[in-house]
Design a protein around this motif. Sequence first.
Motif: not given
Length: 77
Positions: A16-17, A19-20, A23-24, A26
């Motif tokens: 994964s990058s 981002q939680g 973040g996804t 937003m």
Amino acid sequence: MDFFINSAHAQAAGGSSGQGFLGTMMLPLLVLAVFYFLIIRPQNKRAKEQREMIAKVAEGDEVTTTGWDSGQGRRGR
């Protein structure tokens, strides 16, 4: 066509990058906020002003519509 399969395997193995959930989510939340403040809120405000204006028309008032039809105001039918 082998190069598509290799890319898919590389993406799946990549991890994964970081981002939680926040973040996804937003970008969609930002888009909804923009729609609300630029489209929905001003439209509701104009509709409220129009309802108030129509409620203030008294019998015998001269009125002109957006189509330039003019006449006198009267209550209900």
